[in-house]
Motif scaffolding. Structure first.
Motif, mmCIF file in Angstrom:
data_model
loop_
_atom_site.group_PDB
_atom_site.id
_atom_site.type_symbol
_atom_site.label_atom_id
_atom_site.label_comp_id
_atom_site.label_asym_id
_atom_site.label_seq_id
_atom_site.Cartn_x
_atom_site.Cartn_y
_atom_site.Cartn_z
ATOM 1 N N ALA A 270 7.958 5.000 34.704
ATOM 2 C CA ALA A 270 7.147 5.964 33.957
ATOM 3 C C ALA A 270 6.363 6.862 34.914
ATOM 4 O O ALA A 270 6.234 8.079 34.682
ATOM 5 C CB ALA A 270 6.197 5.236 33.019
ATOM 6 N N GLN A 271 5.859 6.308 36.001
ATOM 7 C CA GLN A 271 5.116 7.113 36.973
ATOM 8 C C GLN A 271 6.042 8.083 37.704
ATOM 9 O O GLN A 271 5.654 9.216 37.996
ATOM 10 C CB GLN A 271 4.412 6.195 37.978
ATOM 11 C CG GLN A 271 3.291 5.356 37.387
ATOM 12 C CD GLN A 271 2.156 6.199 36.846
ATOM 13 O OE1 GLN A 271 1.940 7.333 37.298
ATOM 14 N NE2 GLN A 271 1.404 5.656 35.904
ATOM 15 N N MET A 272 7.268 7.659 37.985
ATOM 16 C CA MET A 272 8.232 8.562 38.627
ATOM 17 C C MET A 272 8.572 9.724 37.689
ATOM 18 O O MET A 272 8.693 10.875 38.119
ATOM 19 C CB MET A 272 9.504 7.805 39.008
ATOM 20 C CG MET A 272 9.307 6.700 40.035
ATOM 21 S SD MET A 272 8.615 7.256 41.615
ATOM 22 C CE MET A 272 6.884 6.750 41.424
ATOM 23 N N GLU A 273 8.696 9.411 36.414
ATOM 24 C CA GLU A 273 8.999 10.458 35.438
ATOM 25 C C GLU A 273 7.814 11.414 35.293
ATOM 26 O O GLU A 273 8.005 12.626 35.118
ATOM 27 C CB GLU A 273 9.341 9.822 34.096
ATOM 28 C CG GLU A 273 9.797 10.801 33.027
ATOM 29 C CD GLU A 273 11.049 11.562 33.442
ATOM 30 O OE1 GLU A 273 11.193 12.729 33.017
ATOM 31 O OE2 GLU A 273 11.879 10.991 34.186
ATOM 32 N N ALA A 274 6.599 10.879 35.389
ATOM 33 C CA ALA A 274 5.416 11.730 35.303
ATOM 34 C C ALA A 274 5.370 12.712 36.471
ATOM 35 O O ALA A 274 5.005 13.884 36.296
ATOM 36 C CB ALA A 274 4.155 10.868 35.288
ATOM 37 N N LEU A 275 5.751 12.275 37.656
ATOM 38 C CA LEU A 275 5.812 13.186 38.797
ATOM 39 C C LEU A 275 6.879 14.245 38.582
ATOM 40 O O LEU A 275 6.687 15.428 38.918
ATOM 41 C CB LEU A 275 6.109 12.394 40.081
ATOM 42 C CG LEU A 275 5.009 11.448 40.571
ATOM 43 C CD1 LEU A 275 5.493 10.661 41.778
ATOM 44 C CD2 LEU A 275 3.739 12.220 40.919
ATOM 45 N N ARG A 276 7.986 13.854 37.993
ATOM 46 C CA ARG A 276 9.075 14.800 37.729
ATOM 47 C C ARG A 276 8.625 15.848 36.716
ATOM 48 O O ARG A 276 8.939 17.032 36.842
ATOM 49 C CB ARG A 276 10.293 14.023 37.245
ATOM 50 C CG ARG A 276 11.605 14.800 37.278
ATOM 51 C CD ARG A 276 12.803 13.890 37.052
ATOM 52 N NE ARG A 276 13.055 13.041 38.212
ATOM 53 C CZ ARG A 276 12.874 11.737 38.242
ATOM 54 N NH1 ARG A 276 12.416 11.101 37.162
ATOM 55 N NH2 ARG A 276 13.126 11.043 39.328
ATOM 56 N N GLU A 277 7.882 15.421 35.706
ATOM 57 C CA GLU A 277 7.408 16.356 34.700
ATOM 58 C C GLU A 277 6.386 17.340 35.268
ATOM 59 O O GLU A 277 6.244 18.458 34.763
ATOM 60 C CB GLU A 277 6.795 15.583 33.523
ATOM 61 C CG GLU A 277 7.831 14.801 32.709
ATOM 62 C CD GLU A 277 7.184 13.974 31.628
ATOM 63 O OE1 GLU A 277 5.926 13.927 31.584
ATOM 64 O OE2 GLU A 277 7.916 13.354 30.824
#
Length: 306
Positions: A270-277
């Motif tokens: 989820a944190q990796m996806e937040a950085l991607r967003e």
């Protein structure tokens, strides 16, 4: 002839030395968890990484060995003071020169053996900790800069970048900590690690020598310009930990801090996806990137420049 001390005095000194050794042994067995860890950072509910137990064992073993040698040395010194002290009725000058070859061989050989034993265990543990051939589940590149950190999550192709905080004192308050972890703050860059998965840290510096240090991991390694250092470790305890630079690197060295959050795989993803967003895709290069630049323009196209 030389005056001889009463046998009672010798027996008293020997008994006192033996009692001191026994008390030290009993005290070490009854000591708290903090004392048994040699006052190193740690937690009662488990080891922080797969290497902290090894480091703690080496540390405490070294101190126990040093304490034993110290007790023996202090005991012999006190015994000599008591056994060969000047007597009131003895006015003769003691022998000034005397050779004892077995004794001289012993106090030369024993320190050499002690150093070799310490070297053996230190080399064994450091070789295991710094083994670069160990398989890893993911790779994180850490870039030190004056005076903050960049984190490249290589496998997920995203990054996090930290900016120098002008007033660290106002930031590092007790109320600003993350989950009450000392040395952490929401304003600091955060390094996320998945629990139970081995992480290969690739360490680089953009300007001067820094040192990547997570005190709870009981390990640190230098970051040297134009030289890459690596180590592999497996976080085993979920939690929030403080990270910092352990090498004096300039005026604002004390503010070169970061957070470490060891989370489960779902939270990590989820944190990796937040950085991607947030648009933080790609990898921040070590060279040709100023800390004064806006990090947001870095995209996946920069990966080839790394």
């Amino acid at each position: 002839m030389h005056s001889q001390p009463p046998s009672r005095t010798r027996r008293t000194i020997l008994r006192a030395t033996a009692l001191a050794v026994a008390v030290a042994a009993v005290a070490s067995g009854c000591a708290s968890d903090t004392v048994q860890r040699g006052f190193l950072p740690g937690y009662e509910d488990g080891e922080v990484t797969n290497q902290t137990a090894r480091i703690t064992s080496l540390w405490t073993g070294s101190w126990i060995a040093a304490l034993i040698v110290g007790v023996i040395t202090w005991g012999l010194m006190l015994w000599c003071v008591a056994a060969y002290r000047k007597r009131k009725d003895d006015h003769r000058l003691p022998v000034q020169t005397r050779y004892h070859l077995p004794l001289e061989i012993m106090y030369t050989a024993v320190p050499i053996i002690m150093v070799l034993v310490l070297f053996f265990y230190t080399d064994r543990d450091m070789s295991a900790i710094q083994d670069k051939d160990v398989e890893s589940d993911l790779t994180v590149q850490v870039i030190g800069k004056q005076w903050s950190w960049d984190f490249n999550y290589v496998d997920d192709d995203v990054y996090e970048t930290g900016q120098h905080l002008a007033d660290v004192g106002d930031t590092m308050t007790e109320d600003a900590t993350i989950d009450g972890a000392p040395g952490t703050a929401a304003e600091l860059p955060t390094l996320y690690l998945p629990v139970g998965e081995s992480v290969r840290f690739v360490l680089d510096s953009r300007d001067v020598i820094h040192s990547f240090w997570i005190p709870a991991f009981l390990y640190k390694q230098d970051m040297i310009p134009h030289r890459t250092n690596e180590f592999v470790v497996t976080p085993e305890r979920e939690g929030v930990y403080a990270g910092k630079c352990a090498e004096l690197c300039g005026e604002h060295h004390s503010g070169m801090l970061f957070n470490v959050e060891v989370v489960d795989r779902a939270e990590y993803d989820a944190q990796m996806e937040a950085l991607r967003e947030k648009g933080q895709e790609g990898q921040i290069p070590v060279e040709g990137f100023s800390r004064l630049q806006d990090p947001n323009p870095v995209t996946a196209s920069t990966e080839g420049e790394h």
